[in-house]
Motif scaffolding. Structure first.
Motif, PDB file in Angstrom:
ATOM      1  N   ASN A  31      -5.875  -8.981   5.121  1.00 41.99           N
ATOM      2  CA  ASN A  31      -4.935  -8.956   4.009  1.00 41.99           C
ATOM      3  C   ASN A  31      -4.214  -7.618   3.983  1.00 41.99           C
ATOM      4  OD1 ASN A  31      -7.511 -10.590   3.094  1.00 41.99           O
ATOM      5  ND2 ASN A  31      -5.740 -11.469   2.089  1.00 41.99           N
ATOM      6  N   THR A  32      -2.894  -7.661   4.084  1.00 43.16           N
ATOM      7  CA  THR A  32      -2.086  -6.456   3.894  1.00 43.16           C
ATOM      8  C   THR A  32      -1.101  -6.777   2.789  1.00 43.16           C
ATOM      9  OG1 THR A  32      -2.295  -5.852   6.213  1.00 43.16           O
ATOM     10  CG2 THR A  32      -0.535  -4.800   4.984  1.00 43.16           C
ATOM     11  N   ALA A  33      -1.363  -6.273   1.588  1.00 45.46           N
ATOM     12  CA  ALA A  33      -0.553  -6.671   0.443  1.00 45.46           C
ATOM     13  C   ALA A  33       0.474  -5.607   0.107  1.00 45.46           C
ATOM     14  CB  ALA A  33      -1.462  -6.924  -0.754  1.00 45.46           C
TER      15      ALA A  33
ATOM     16  N   THR B 271       6.374  -8.224   1.955  1.00 49.61           N
ATOM     17  CA  THR B 271       7.146  -7.719   3.096  1.00 49.61           C
ATOM     18  C   THR B 271       6.335  -6.748   3.954  1.00 49.61           C
ATOM     19  OG1 THR B 271       8.096  -6.038   1.635  1.00 49.61           O
ATOM     20  CG2 THR B 271       9.412  -8.006   2.035  1.00 49.61           C
ATOM     21  N   ILE B 272       5.404  -6.011   3.338  1.00 45.46           N
ATOM     22  CA  ILE B 272       4.617  -5.032   4.113  1.00 45.46           C
ATOM     23  C   ILE B 272       3.783  -5.762   5.172  1.00 45.46           C
ATOM     24  CG2 ILE B 272       2.840  -3.237   3.980  1.00 45.46           C
ATOM     25  CD1 ILE B 272       5.023  -2.207   2.378  1.00 45.46           C
TER      26      ILE B 272
ATOM     27  N   ALA C 124       5.979  -7.402   7.889  1.00 41.72           N
ATOM     28  CA  ALA C 124       6.464  -6.360   8.803  1.00 41.72           C
ATOM     29  C   ALA C 124       5.365  -5.963   9.784  1.00 41.72           C
ATOM     30  CB  ALA C 124       6.935  -5.139   8.019  1.00 41.72           C
ATOM     31  N   GLU C 125       4.137  -5.883   9.277  1.00 40.44           N
ATOM     32  CA  GLU C 125       3.011  -5.517  10.138  1.00 40.44           C
ATOM     33  C   GLU C 125       2.839  -6.535  11.258  1.00 40.44           C
ATOM     34  OE1 GLU C 125      -0.611  -4.245   8.138  1.00 40.44           O
ATOM     35  OE2 GLU C 125      -1.799  -5.327   9.631  1.00 40.44           O
TER      36      GLU C 125
ATOM     37  N   ARG D 140       5.691  -6.139  13.953  1.00 39.52           N
ATOM     38  CA  ARG D 140       5.740  -5.022  14.899  1.00 39.52           C
ATOM     39  C   ARG D 140       4.469  -4.949  15.760  1.00 39.52           C
ATOM     40  NH1 ARG D 140       5.248  -1.884   9.991  1.00 39.52           N
ATOM     41  NH2 ARG D 140       3.035  -1.462   9.802  1.00 39.52           N
TER      42      ARG D 140
ATOM     43  N   PRO E 124      12.429  -3.682   7.746  1.00 40.07           N
ATOM     44  CA  PRO E 124      12.314  -3.356   9.171  1.00 40.07           C
ATOM     45  C   PRO E 124      12.244  -4.604  10.050  1.00 40.07           C
ATOM     46  CG  PRO E 124      10.256  -2.901   8.043  1.00 40.07           C
ATOM     47  CD  PRO E 124      11.230  -3.334   6.999  1.00 40.07           C
ATOM     48  N   TYR E 125      12.478  -5.789   9.477  1.00 38.95           N
ATOM     49  CA  TYR E 125      12.479  -7.007  10.285  1.00 38.95           C
ATOM     50  C   TYR E 125      13.551  -7.942   9.746  1.00 38.95           C
ATOM     51  CZ  TYR E 125      10.059  -9.115   6.306  1.00 38.95           C
ATOM     52  OH  TYR E 125       9.738  -9.567   5.050  1.00 38.95           O
TER      53      TYR E 125
ATOM     54  N   PHE F 114       9.835   2.558   4.115  1.00 45.13           N
ATOM     55  CA  PHE F 114       9.573   1.146   3.835  1.00 45.13           C
ATOM     56  C   PHE F 114       8.192   0.970   3.208  1.00 45.13           C
ATOM     57  CE2 PHE F 114       7.641  -2.797   5.646  1.00 45.13           C
ATOM     58  CZ  PHE F 114       8.264  -3.678   4.781  1.00 45.13           C
TER      59      PHE F 114
ATOM     60  N   SER G 171       7.769   1.240  -0.493  1.00 40.50           N
ATOM     61  CA  SER G 171       8.312   0.211  -1.383  1.00 40.50           C
ATOM     62  C   SER G 171       7.185  -0.580  -2.040  1.00 40.50           C
ATOM     63  CB  SER G 171       9.258  -0.729  -0.618  1.00 40.50           C
ATOM     64  OG  SER G 171       8.557  -1.414   0.395  1.00 40.50           O
ATOM     65  N   ALA G 172       5.971  -0.470  -1.507  1.00 42.48           N
ATOM     66  CA  ALA G 172       4.837  -1.139  -2.136  1.00 42.48           C
ATOM     67  C   ALA G 172       4.319  -0.365  -3.340  1.00 42.48           C
ATOM     68  CB  ALA G 172       3.711  -1.325  -1.121  1.00 42.48           C
TER      69      ALA G 172
ATOM     70  N   VAL H  24      -8.215  -1.943  -0.642  1.00 40.41           N
ATOM     71  CA  VAL H  24      -7.551  -2.667  -1.730  1.00 40.41           C
ATOM     72  C   VAL H  24      -6.472  -3.603  -1.205  1.00 40.41           C
ATOM     73  CG1 VAL H  24      -6.357  -2.458  -3.917  1.00 40.41           C
ATOM     74  CG2 VAL H  24      -7.941  -0.687  -3.209  1.00 40.41           C
ATOM     75  N   ARG H  25      -5.603  -3.089  -0.316  1.00 40.67           N
ATOM     76  CA  ARG H  25      -4.546  -3.967   0.190  1.00 40.67           C
ATOM     77  C   ARG H  25      -4.268  -3.762   1.663  1.00 40.67           C
ATOM     78  NH1 ARG H  25       0.530  -1.356  -3.229  1.00 40.67           N
ATOM     79  NH2 ARG H  25       0.328   0.690  -2.312  1.00 40.67           N
ATOM     80  N   GLY H  26      -5.189  -3.090   2.368  1.00 39.10           N
ATOM     81  CA  GLY H  26      -5.079  -2.952   3.807  1.00 39.10           C
ATOM     82  C   GLY H  26      -3.824  -2.245   4.268  1.00 39.10           C
ATOM     83  N   ASN H  27      -3.385  -1.260   3.503  1.00 33.62           N
ATOM     84  CA  ASN H  27      -2.135  -0.584   3.777  1.00 33.62           C
ATOM     85  C   ASN H  27      -2.425   0.879   4.125  1.00 33.62           C
ATOM     86  OD1 ASN H  27       0.483   0.381   3.706  1.00 33.62           O
ATOM     87  ND2 ASN H  27       1.047  -0.869   1.937  1.00 33.62           N
TER      88      ASN H  27
END
Lengths: 320, 502
Positions: free
Chosen positions: A68-70, A75-76, A79-80, A83, A109-110, B195, B198-199, B404-407
């Motif tokens: 999960n990439t929230a 969009t995050i 995008a992951e 790329r 970015p996409y 970018f 933006s989160a 939390v959000r894998g970022n």
């Protein structure tokens, strides 16, 4: 003769290297495939993906990991996925918003051409809903009121530029009415806005509608035909408005992923969707099962991308 | 009565009991570890619920939820770094008490207060769920805005002796909350063209940085001496009854605040804890001792944040609208379980509702036992050699921030917040107001702008709504009252001096 330790080790090594040699025949996948879900764990997209996870892994003959990439409306995470190395080991579960509406709202970015499309995994219609005790019974009632009271109808939108928002814009455009758009944070808050009288209308996903039918009612299902599971609900088309706004999502791979790998993944995706646990899950959610193969899905995304660009542009949205 | 008994029977099946005990223990551990919050905890056990019957599935999630809200307080006491944002205010009095050598007693206070607060909210849930749900519908964006502004006054109450610095810290929190996507127009703000930004700045990584990393950086700078870790007393000590007696009022008021705030969708346990803390500080006769290890402060925070766990279920079950991010995940799981929340649930499935009530009662009791039995282990942390402890906390905090959000952005946010937190500690800036700003900022901004959309830009219309007006008046009173009090005191002193001279 007792086999020496060296001997056994050598034998073992030989067996292992033989196994290694035979591998290229079945090259993909030789390690786990990651599916990036662009929303937090526990949400609808996440749970649907996790229901696909096991059957798809089985069909693929490998392992699948869900990550999960929230953030930023999905969009995050998309995008992951875009790329990542284009080898088929990283996929994205890309929903309608990040693929076909967000690129028209801001620079990302996409874009729609950054991906190889693998398969459409789910798609369900939305509906125009009002409070259960609302005096509106049909779209005509709503529109008649809207015409008499410009700007007075308040439309709760889960996020700016989301499919429900675009559906509202399209309705207003076709019916020639003016509405006030109230951004809230998702379906729950939109339902609250309806119940506390802050808003009059919102556009929920069909499974949200079906699990809240003692508090809200549908004026129109936003797809061409009536739903098999809920045949009593009228469509917008029957009422003179050709509105078709499903919420969908599917697997995408980074641009340049080999065609045969994509085909293999598509095949596994198809088998997962046909599998019993996945069908049972969709059934529980009151959601029809949907699937498109790689080619169909790619064409579909491009068509929706263009359509949403038009609708958003007419409403004054342009990428900044 | 029959309903209570049948609910109890459902909650006491072996599988349900197992789910309650396992869930609560997992929850407490998740709460204790900085960075792993309630949401992460509940989503961690979510996949297990898919194959379980309804009541055990719900029991597992409720156990994790309640356990994690309580668990955060233990780290707040032991390490001065709240394990979850909900426990941020608990550190204010918990750590000073532990530093006095009474970590065991502090854990006793928070464990008892958490359990009592939790049980209180179950009572509220049983008696008033449908009414409370109906009442929560009186809160439109305008009332949320008024509540948010009112809650901002908490900043004054947690900025002991450093008012200007506290206000600056709160403002910084509000500013940080504006980074990312604009909640109304969707435009990007303060992302500096990045970018990833933006989160926005996520609360958990920021809180983990400000508290856990900040504290560890400060400790790393100080010379470590073995003797200053050995003075802490470990274990669990229940405060004597005579210390409870004068504090029943604080307990009841804070539980009420928690139960009320929890029933409003979109608020949460952190807001409730701060509100209860500042209300207790205002009304308690021991108000001037707050921040020095006063049990009132612990009771207020912990009974309030655990009271949220029960009442957050009010809108979730009765309206199908989640009370906070944790109940949002639980709502999704309920629907998969075939439970359809909403008004009809109380008519058609009242047995299930009562089973949930009874599960909550049991969860709170198991939570008490976990705290009492686990305190030995948790307080042992104090005896870990400090260099090892610092390394451990930093690693866990980073995992939490990323989880939390894998970022990747969140790792940098946590590190930057850690440096800021350390800097604030060195310069005497209180950290809690910044967290208040970050928690309330999004709610205040969104509700203000939604409210203005509804009233078509007419701000005066905000004062025409009775609940909002009452909250605005209260805010004004709370702000002006200390000034008036000081002025009166000064006038009296002057009069005294004058009469002395005469």
């Amino acid at each position: 003769m007792k086999p020496s330790r060296t001997m056994s080790a050598a034998l073992a090594a030989a067996v292992i290297s033989l196994a290694g040699l035979s591998a290229p025949a079945q090259a993909f996948p030789d390690r786990p495939v990651t599916i990036v879900v662009p929303f937090a764990a526990g949400g609808g997209t996440d749970i649907t993906t996790r229901t696909m996870q096991q059957p798809m892994a089985k069909a693929l003959g490998g392992e699948i990991v869900v990550k999960n990439t929230a953030g930023a409306g999905g969009t995050i995470g998309v995008a992951e996925a875009g790329r990542a190395k284009p080898d088929g080991y990283t996929l994205g579960m890309a929903p309608v918003g990040p693929l076909t509406t967000q690129p028209h709202l801001r620079k990302l970015p996409y874009d729609v051409d950054s991906f190889e499309y693998v398969c459409l995994a789910y798609s369900a219609p939305t509906s125009i809903a009002v409070r259960k005790d609302s005096p509106f019974k049909t779209l005509d009632d709503l529109i008649a009121y809207g015409k008499e009271n410009p700007g007075k109808l308040t439309f709760a939108v889960q996020a700016i530029g989301s499919i429900p928002h675009i559906a509202g814009l399209a309705l207003a455009e076709e019916a020639g009415i003016e509405m006030t758009y109230l951004p809230v944070n998702g379906d729950g808050p939109a339902l609250k806005a309806l119940l506390d009288g802050t808003a009059d209308i919102f556009v929920p996903h069909i499974s949200f509608l079906s699990s809240n039918r003692d508090q809200i009612k549908s004026l129109a299902i936003l797809q061409g035909e009536r739903l098999e599971g809920m045949p009593d609900l009228a469509t917008a088309k029957e009422q003179g408005f050709d509105l078709d706004f499903p919420i969908w999502g599917g697997l995408v791979a980074p641009k340049g992923t080999p065609a045969e790998t994509v085909a293999q993944l598509d095949d596994a995706c198809h088998q997962a969707i046909e599998s019993e646990p996945f069908q049972a899950h969709m059934n529980k959610l009151g959601q029809p099962v949907a699937y498109m193969d790689a080619k169909e899905f790619g064409a579909f995304v491009h068509q929706r991308y263009e359509q949403n660009r038009q609708l958003l542009k007419e409403a004054g949205f342009e990428p900044k | 009565m029959d309903l209570i008994l049948s609910g109890l029977a459902d909650a006491l099946t072996p599988l349900s009991l197992l789910a309650i005990v396992a869930g609560t223990i997992v929850g407490v551990i998740v709460g204790v570890l900085p960075g792993l919050g309630s949401v992460v905890g509940v989503t961690m056990v979510l996949p297990f619920t898919f194959t379980m019957p309804q009541v055990p599935a719900i029991a597992l999630m409720l156990g994790v939820y309640c356990g994690s809200v309580y668990g955060g307080s233990i780290t707040a006491i032991v390490l001065n770094t709240p394990g979850t944002p909900q426990a941020a205010a608990t550190a204010l009095d918990g750590y000073p008490m532990a530093a006095r050598g009474e970590a065991d007693l502090a854990i006793g206070w928070v464990t008892a207060a958490s359990t009592l607060g939790g049980l209180f909210s179950v009572l509220v849930l049983i008696i008033a769920a449908p009414y409370l749900a109906a009442f929560s519908l009186n809160f439109t964006p305008i009332e949320y805005f008024a509540l948010g502004i009112f809650a901002l006054t908490c900043i004054a109450n947690v900025s002991r002796g450093a008012m200007a610095k506290g206000l600056l810290s709160g403002l910084a929190g509000l500013a940080v909350a504006t980074v990312g996507t604009d909640p109304i127009t969707g435009d990007l703000r303060f992302t500096f063209g990045s970018f990833e930004m933006s989160a926005g700045i996520e609360l958990i990584p920021a809180v983990v940085g400000l508290f856990a990393l900040g504290e560890m950086f400060v400790r790393a700078k100080e010379r470590w001496r073995p003797e200053n870790t050995a003075t802490f007393r470990v274990g669990f000590r229940l405060p004597p009854l005579r210390d409870w007696k004068p504090r029943i009022g604080v307990l009841l008021r804070s539980s009420l605040i928690g139960s009320f705030v929890g029933a409003l969708p979109g608020t949460g346990a952190a807001t409730a804890a701060f509100l209860a803390y500042s209300e207790a500080r205002r009304s308690s006769p021991r108000g001037d001792k707050f921040g020095t290890g006063e049990p009132d402060g612990l009771i207020a925070c912990e009974s309030a944040n655990n009271a949220v766990t029960g009442s957050a279920l009010v809108p979730t079950l009765a309206l199908g609208i989640p009370g906070d991010p944790v109940t949002a995940v639980m709502l999704g799981a309920l629907i998969i379980q075939g439970v359809t929340p909403g008004p009809q649930l109380f008519n058609n499935h009242i047995e299930l509702v009562y089973a949930i009530f009874m599960v909550l009662v049991l969860v709170n009791l198991v939570m008490f036992a976990t705290g009492a039995l686990g305190a030995q282990a948790f307080t042992r942390v104090l005896r870990i050699p400090e260099p090892l402890l610092i390394a451990l906390v930093i690693v866990i905090a980073m995992i939490g921030a990323y989880g939390v959000r894998g970022n990747m952005l969140d790792i940098w946010v946590a590190l930057a917040a850690g440096l800021v937190g350390a800097g604030m500690r060195f310069t005497g800036f209180p950290v809690a107001p910044m967290v208040i700003g970050m928690v309330l900022g999004p709610m205040i901004e969104q509700s203000l702008r939604q409210g203005l959309l509804i009233t078509r830009g007419d701000f005066l219309a905000f004062f025409e709504r009775p609940i909002a007006l009452a909250l605005f008046v209260l805010t004004l009173l709370f702000l002006v009252w200390p000034l008036l009090r000081d002025m009166r005191a000064r006038a009296r002193r002057r009069a005294q001096e004058a009469s002395d001279e005469a």
